[in-house]
Motif scaffolding. Structure first.
Motif, PDB file in Angstrom:
ATOM      1  N   GLN A 106      -2.235  -3.093  11.663  1.00  0.00           N
ATOM      2  CA  GLN A 106      -3.337  -3.470  12.530  1.00  0.00           C
ATOM      3  C   GLN A 106      -3.790  -2.271  13.352  1.00  0.00           C
ATOM      4  N   THR A 107      -5.093  -2.034  13.376  1.00  0.00           N
ATOM      5  CA  THR A 107      -5.658  -0.904  14.116  1.00  0.00           C
ATOM      6  C   THR A 107      -6.566  -1.347  15.246  1.00  0.00           C
ATOM      7  N   GLN A 108      -7.111  -2.559  15.153  1.00  0.00           N
ATOM      8  CA  GLN A 108      -8.060  -3.100  16.127  1.00  0.00           C
ATOM      9  C   GLN A 108      -9.353  -2.291  16.185  1.00  0.00           C
ATOM     10  N   VAL A 109      -9.606  -1.463  15.161  1.00  0.00           N
ATOM     11  CA  VAL A 109     -10.874  -0.744  15.039  1.00  0.00           C
ATOM     12  C   VAL A 109     -11.836  -1.626  14.257  1.00  0.00           C
ATOM     13  N   LYS A 110     -13.028  -1.844  14.787  1.00  0.00           N
ATOM     14  CA  LYS A 110     -13.965  -2.804  14.207  1.00  0.00           C
ATOM     15  C   LYS A 110     -14.389  -2.442  12.786  1.00  0.00           C
ATOM     16  N   THR A 111     -14.451  -1.143  12.482  1.00  0.00           N
ATOM     17  CA  THR A 111     -14.918  -0.718  11.157  1.00  0.00           C
ATOM     18  C   THR A 111     -13.783  -0.486  10.162  1.00  0.00           C
ATOM     19  N   ASP A 112     -12.549  -0.746  10.553  1.00  0.00           N
ATOM     20  CA  ASP A 112     -11.410  -0.665   9.624  1.00  0.00           C
ATOM     21  C   ASP A 112     -11.285  -1.986   8.887  1.00  0.00           C
ATOM     22  N   VAL A 113     -11.162  -1.907   7.569  1.00  0.00           N
ATOM     23  CA  VAL A 113     -11.020  -3.126   6.762  1.00  0.00           C
ATOM     24  C   VAL A 113      -9.941  -2.927   5.703  1.00  0.00           C
ATOM     25  N   LEU A 114      -9.299  -4.006   5.350  1.00  0.00           N
ATOM     26  CA  LEU A 114      -8.223  -4.009   4.367  1.00  0.00           C
ATOM     27  C   LEU A 114      -8.565  -4.989   3.254  1.00  0.00           C
ATOM     28  N   ILE A 115      -8.229  -4.620   2.024  1.00  0.00           N
ATOM     29  CA  ILE A 115      -8.360  -5.538   0.895  1.00  0.00           C
ATOM     30  C   ILE A 115      -6.993  -6.166   0.659  1.00  0.00           C
ATOM     31  N   GLN A 116      -6.896  -7.456   0.906  1.00  0.00           N
ATOM     32  CA  GLN A 116      -5.657  -8.177   0.637  1.00  0.00           C
ATOM     33  C   GLN A 116      -5.793  -8.827  -0.738  1.00  0.00           C
ATOM     34  N   GLY A 117      -5.280  -8.122  -1.742  1.00  0.00           N
ATOM     35  CA  GLY A 117      -5.425  -8.588  -3.113  1.00  0.00           C
ATOM     36  C   GLY A 117      -6.044  -7.509  -3.984  1.00  0.00           C
ATOM     37  N   GLU A 118      -6.676  -7.917  -5.060  1.00  0.00           N
ATOM     38  CA  GLU A 118      -7.216  -6.980  -6.050  1.00  0.00           C
ATOM     39  C   GLU A 118      -8.607  -6.516  -5.653  1.00  0.00           C
ATOM     40  N   GLY A 119      -8.956  -5.294  -6.062  1.00  0.00           N
ATOM     41  CA  GLY A 119     -10.306  -4.798  -5.845  1.00  0.00           C
ATOM     42  C   GLY A 119     -10.353  -3.428  -5.191  1.00  0.00           C
ATOM     43  N   PHE A 120     -11.543  -2.821  -5.243  1.00  0.00           N
ATOM     44  CA  PHE A 120     -11.794  -1.506  -4.658  1.00  0.00           C
ATOM     45  C   PHE A 120     -13.134  -1.538  -3.927  1.00  0.00           C
ATOM     46  N   PHE A 121     -13.259  -0.671  -2.916  1.00  0.00           N
ATOM     47  CA  PHE A 121     -14.555  -0.389  -2.328  1.00  0.00           C
ATOM     48  C   PHE A 121     -15.245   0.669  -3.192  1.00  0.00           C
ATOM     49  N   ARG A 122     -16.564   0.595  -3.272  1.00  0.00           N
ATOM     50  CA  ARG A 122     -17.328   1.616  -3.999  1.00  0.00           C
ATOM     51  C   ARG A 122     -18.004   2.538  -2.995  1.00  0.00           C
ATOM     52  N   VAL A 123     -17.969   3.864  -3.277  1.00  0.00           N
ATOM     53  CA  VAL A 123     -18.623   4.852  -2.418  1.00  0.00           C
ATOM     54  C   VAL A 123     -19.457   5.788  -3.292  1.00  0.00           C
ATOM     55  N   GLN A 124     -20.459   6.418  -2.677  1.00  0.00           N
ATOM     56  CA  GLN A 124     -21.322   7.374  -3.372  1.00  0.00           C
ATOM     57  C   GLN A 124     -20.760   8.777  -3.187  1.00  0.00           C
ATOM     58  N   LEU A 125     -20.333   9.418  -4.288  1.00  0.00           N
ATOM     59  CA  LEU A 125     -19.778  10.765  -4.222  1.00  0.00           C
ATOM     60  C   LEU A 125     -20.892  11.802  -4.133  1.00  0.00           C
ATOM     61  N   PRO A 126     -20.598  13.027  -3.683  1.00  0.00           N
ATOM     62  CA  PRO A 126     -21.643  14.057  -3.528  1.00  0.00           C
ATOM     63  C   PRO A 126     -22.376  14.394  -4.823  1.00  0.00           C
ATOM     64  N   ASP A 127     -21.705  14.254  -5.981  1.00  0.00           N
ATOM     65  CA  ASP A 127     -22.355  14.588  -7.256  1.00  0.00           C
ATOM     66  C   ASP A 127     -23.150  13.425  -7.831  1.00  0.00           C
ATOM     67  N   GLY A 128     -23.270  12.347  -7.090  1.00  0.00           N
ATOM     68  CA  GLY A 128     -24.067  11.216  -7.537  1.00  0.00           C
ATOM     69  C   GLY A 128     -23.275  10.124  -8.223  1.00  0.00           C
TER      70      GLY A 128
END
Length: 264
Positions: free
Chosen positions: A88-110
């Protein structure tokens, strides 16, 4: 005896790779979202002096063969995508995935990267980004006039915030998770990011807590899944195996020395 030198040397090479893998696991024990590697080995070719089933006499067959192996090699070092502990961090923008899955992000090369590290930040445009400034996909913007103290991300990934003059929080974004048929086939890029490959299969998007993907937990992060005790035991085992192979080389050298000194 010459063969045994090379066989034992292959064992030392294999255990060195194993130690390198364990060292990387231990080095990342405090890396959020890190997934450990495991070294898997294969034996090498065999020299067969006699195959099982060859005639021993006119009436009998050899029940077993006569062969000797040529050592070992490191075959693969797959990522183990087991769930890490929650912190627990109590930071509003911190999130955890409990279970399967990934977040997607845009890398510098597109290209798209995929990560389990939910330590997100807001950039100067109030857009949700990673520690390196990579944009979370789909793009999520937090209104400038929104009260960050009221920012809420529910288990379905819906993002809401209280806006001035409104009685109820407004929905401002939606997090999407991505799953893979074979996550072990993802290509590790460093910086807690992976990219998809032919082996991993294409990413399959889904809303959190639906279609088999995990639940979003706000104010938490997922710690590394490295277990210190397990890695230390693996290190001791690898060290002893390395020593045993070095002893085999010393023994083979002693035998060669005895043979070379027979004429004295």
């Amino acid at each position: 005896m010459i063969r045994s030198l090379w066989t034992a040397a292959s064992g030392m090479h294999g255990q060195q790779f194993n130690i390198d893998t364990i060292s990387n696991n231990l080095a990342n024990i405090n890396t959020v979202g890190f997934k450990k590697n495991r070294t898997e080995f294969q034996d090498l070719l065999y020299h067969q002096a006699r195959r099982a089933g060859t005639p021993a006499t006119e009436q009998t067959l050899s029940p077993v063969g006569l062969d000797v192996g040529h050592g070992v090699r490191a075959a693969t070092s797959p990522k183990i995508f087991s769930q890490g502990s929650a912190q627990q961090t109590q930071v509003k923008t911190d999130v955890l995935i409990q279970g399967e899955g990934f977040f997607r992000v845009q890398l510098p090369d597109g290209r798209y990267g995929y990560t389990r590290n939910g330590q997100f930040k807001l950039d100067s445009n109030r857009q949700l980004v990673t520690q390196d400034g990579y944009r979370v996909q789909p793009d999520i913007y937090i209104p400038r006039n929104g009260d960050l103290r009221t920012l809420k991300i529910d288990e379905f990934g819906e993002i809401s915030i209280q806006l001035p003059g409104e009685r109820v929080p407004s929905l401002v974004g939606q997090m999407i998770l991505y799953r893979f048929i074979n996550p072990a086939g993802l290509d590790a890029q460093g910086r807690n990011n992976f990219t998809e490959t032919i082996a991993s299969g294409r990413s399959q998007p889904a809303q959190p807590n639906t279609q088999g993907v995990g639940v979003i937990r706000q104010g938490f992060v997922e710690l590394s899944n490295v277990d210190l005790a397990t890695e230390l035991v693996n290190m001791i085992t690898a060290q002893r195996a390395y020593e045993f192979n070095s002893k085999a080389i010393q023994t083979s050298d002693q035998l060669l020395s005895i043979a070379a000194n027979l004429k004295r």
